[in-house]
Write a protein that holds these residues in place. Structure first.
Motif, mmCIF file in Angstrom:
data_model
loop_
_atom_site.group_PDB
_atom_site.id
_atom_site.type_symbol
_atom_site.label_atom_id
_atom_site.label_comp_id
_atom_site.label_asym_id
_atom_site.label_seq_id
_atom_site.Cartn_x
_atom_site.Cartn_y
_atom_site.Cartn_z
ATOM 1 N N VAL A 107 -9.446 22.461 39.813
ATOM 2 C CA VAL A 107 -10.467 22.953 38.883
ATOM 3 C C VAL A 107 -9.831 23.093 37.506
ATOM 4 O O VAL A 107 -8.752 23.654 37.367
ATOM 5 C CB VAL A 107 -11.037 24.323 39.341
ATOM 6 N N LYS A 108 -10.529 22.561 36.495
ATOM 7 C CA LYS A 108 -10.084 22.703 35.106
ATOM 8 C C LYS A 108 -11.103 23.537 34.346
ATOM 9 O O LYS A 108 -12.292 23.511 34.659
ATOM 10 C CB LYS A 108 -9.949 21.334 34.443
ATOM 11 N N VAL A 109 -10.619 24.254 33.328
ATOM 12 C CA VAL A 109 -11.481 25.132 32.541
ATOM 13 C C VAL A 109 -11.217 24.918 31.058
ATOM 14 O O VAL A 109 -10.066 24.816 30.633
ATOM 15 C CB VAL A 109 -11.227 26.623 32.894
ATOM 16 N N GLY A 110 -12.284 24.873 30.293
ATOM 17 C CA GLY A 110 -12.208 24.871 28.839
ATOM 18 C C GLY A 110 -12.902 26.123 28.340
ATOM 19 O O GLY A 110 -14.057 26.379 28.691
ATOM 20 N N TYR A 111 -12.199 26.934 27.568
ATOM 21 C CA TYR A 111 -12.743 28.219 27.121
ATOM 22 C C TYR A 111 -13.471 28.069 25.791
ATOM 23 O O TYR A 111 -12.885 27.659 24.804
ATOM 24 C CB TYR A 111 -11.621 29.249 27.006
ATOM 25 N N VAL A 112 -14.748 28.423 25.778
ATOM 26 C CA VAL A 112 -15.566 28.388 24.571
ATOM 27 C C VAL A 112 -15.592 29.781 23.950
ATOM 28 O O VAL A 112 -15.252 29.963 22.792
ATOM 29 C CB VAL A 112 -16.995 27.902 24.884
ATOM 30 N N ILE A 113 -15.977 30.784 24.736
ATOM 31 C CA ILE A 113 -15.987 32.197 24.321
ATOM 32 C C ILE A 113 -15.329 32.986 25.450
ATOM 33 O O ILE A 113 -15.687 32.816 26.613
ATOM 34 C CB ILE A 113 -17.418 32.743 24.145
ATOM 35 N N THR A 114 -14.393 33.840 25.112
ATOM 36 C CA THR A 114 -13.749 34.685 26.120
ATOM 37 C C THR A 114 -14.137 36.143 25.909
ATOM 38 O O THR A 114 -14.650 36.518 24.853
ATOM 39 C CB THR A 114 -12.215 34.550 26.037
ATOM 40 N N LYS A 115 -13.876 36.964 26.907
ATOM 41 C CA LYS A 115 -14.168 38.397 26.813
ATOM 42 C C LYS A 115 -13.377 39.052 25.675
ATOM 43 O O LYS A 115 -13.786 40.074 25.150
ATOM 44 C CB LYS A 115 -13.855 39.103 28.144
ATOM 45 N N GLU A 116 -12.265 38.433 25.282
ATOM 46 C CA GLU A 116 -11.494 38.962 24.159
ATOM 47 C C GLU A 116 -12.245 38.781 22.830
ATOM 48 O O GLU A 116 -12.144 39.595 21.931
ATOM 49 C CB GLU A 116 -10.122 38.289 24.059
ATOM 50 N N LYS A 117 -13.025 37.711 22.715
ATOM 51 C CA LYS A 117 -13.815 37.467 21.499
ATOM 52 C C LYS A 117 -15.140 38.210 21.511
ATOM 53 O O LYS A 117 -15.677 38.558 20.469
ATOM 54 C CB LYS A 117 -14.078 35.974 21.325
ATOM 55 N N MET A 140 -16.412 24.094 33.056
ATOM 56 C CA MET A 140 -15.630 24.046 34.288
ATOM 57 C C MET A 140 -15.809 22.675 34.924
ATOM 58 O O MET A 140 -16.927 22.169 35.014
ATOM 59 C CB MET A 140 -16.090 25.146 35.244
ATOM 60 N N GLU A 141 -14.697 22.091 35.336
ATOM 61 C CA GLU A 141 -14.726 20.760 35.953
ATOM 62 C C GLU A 141 -14.036 20.819 37.311
ATOM 63 O O GLU A 141 -12.873 21.213 37.403
ATOM 64 C CB GLU A 141 -14.026 19.761 35.039
ATOM 65 N N LEU A 142 -14.762 20.452 38.360
ATOM 66 C CA LEU A 142 -14.230 20.427 39.718
ATOM 67 C C LEU A 142 -13.979 18.985 40.123
ATOM 68 O O LEU A 142 -14.868 18.137 39.994
ATOM 69 C CB LEU A 142 -15.219 21.036 40.707
ATOM 70 N N ASP A 143 -12.779 18.705 40.611
ATOM 71 C CA ASP A 143 -12.484 17.378 41.143
ATOM 72 C C ASP A 143 -13.332 17.130 42.389
ATOM 73 O O ASP A 143 -13.740 18.085 43.074
ATOM 74 C CB ASP A 143 -11.003 17.270 41.511
ATOM 75 N N PRO A 144 -13.616 15.856 42.712
ATOM 76 C CA PRO A 144 -14.394 15.556 43.922
ATOM 77 C C PRO A 144 -13.796 16.237 45.153
ATOM 78 O O PRO A 144 -12.583 16.243 45.347
ATOM 79 C CB PRO A 144 -14.292 14.031 44.031
ATOM 80 N N GLY A 145 -14.658 16.857 45.942
ATOM 81 C CA GLY A 145 -14.237 17.523 47.171
ATOM 82 C C GLY A 145 -13.762 18.948 46.996
ATOM 83 O O GLY A 145 -13.512 19.653 47.975
ATOM 84 N N VAL A 146 -13.649 19.433 45.773
ATOM 85 C CA VAL A 146 -13.154 20.790 45.513
ATOM 86 C C VAL A 146 -14.301 21.793 45.621
ATOM 87 O O VAL A 146 -15.440 21.497 45.256
ATOM 88 C CB VAL A 146 -12.474 20.868 44.125
ATOM 89 N N GLU A 147 -13.977 22.980 46.112
ATOM 90 C CA GLU A 147 -14.977 24.035 46.292
ATOM 91 C C GLU A 147 -14.512 25.341 45.661
ATOM 92 O O GLU A 147 -13.357 25.732 45.820
ATOM 93 C CB GLU A 147 -15.217 24.254 47.789
ATOM 94 N N ILE A 148 -15.417 25.997 44.942
ATOM 95 C CA ILE A 148 -15.215 27.381 44.508
ATOM 96 C C ILE A 148 -15.783 28.238 45.638
ATOM 97 O O ILE A 148 -16.979 28.141 45.940
ATOM 98 C CB ILE A 148 -15.959 27.692 43.190
ATOM 99 N N PRO A 149 -14.963 29.046 46.312
ATOM 100 C CA PRO A 149 -15.425 29.796 47.485
ATOM 101 C C PRO A 149 -16.560 30.772 47.154
ATOM 102 O O PRO A 149 -16.749 31.166 46.007
ATOM 103 C CB PRO A 149 -14.179 30.572 47.925
ATOM 104 N N LEU A 150 -17.263 31.155 48.193
ATOM 105 C CA LEU A 150 -18.336 32.131 48.046
ATOM 106 C C LEU A 150 -17.784 33.420 47.449
ATOM 107 O O LEU A 150 -16.718 33.893 47.847
ATOM 108 C CB LEU A 150 -18.980 32.428 49.402
ATOM 109 N N HIS A 151 -18.528 33.967 46.463
ATOM 110 C CA HIS A 151 -18.094 35.182 45.782
ATOM 111 C C HIS A 151 -19.288 35.830 45.086
ATOM 112 O O HIS A 151 -20.374 35.247 45.039
ATOM 113 C CB HIS A 151 -16.990 34.867 44.758
#
Length: 110
Positions: A21-31, A40-51
């Motif tokens: 998983v790759k992330v590009g930050y546009v606005i963060t909690k610090e700003k 957010m970019e997920l490679d094929p077959g990648v899963e973000i677990p239930l949360h």
């Protein structure tokens, strides 16, 4: 706090918790203390677990690719152009399917 970005110029970096998983930050909690915006970019077959998120609402716009999102107690197909809104404390997860990465614009607020 106005922001203008180009998706092609946003620096992407590996996610701190999830491999593939790759992330590009546009606005963060610090700003902005009540808002975060990421690409957010997920490679094929990648899963973000239930949360869940304790207080944030998740808004997800699928920019590229296809996958499945877990909402309302089942997995549903998502593809380019889909918009998903997930309330605080709602169980959810995301999987990339197909041969290309799944790219999403994600807003967490407050």
């Amino acid at each position: 706090m106005a922001v203008k970005i180009s998706l092609n110029e946003l620096p992407m970096q590996p996610h701190q918790k999830f491999s593939g998983v790759k992330v590009g930050y546009v606005i963060t909690k610090e700003k902005h203390p009540e808002l975060s915006i990421i690409i957010m970019e997920l490679d094929p077959g990648v899963e973000i677990p239930l949360h869940t998120h304790e207080k944030e609402v998740d808004s997800i716009f699928i920019v590229e690719g296809e996958g499945e999102i877990y909402i309302e107690n089942n997995w549903q197909i998502v593809k380019k152009g889909d918009i998903i809104a997930i309330g605080a404390k709602e169980l959810h997860g995301l999987k990339a399917k197909g041969q290309t990465p799944l790219k999403c614009y994600v807003v967490h607020a407050p």
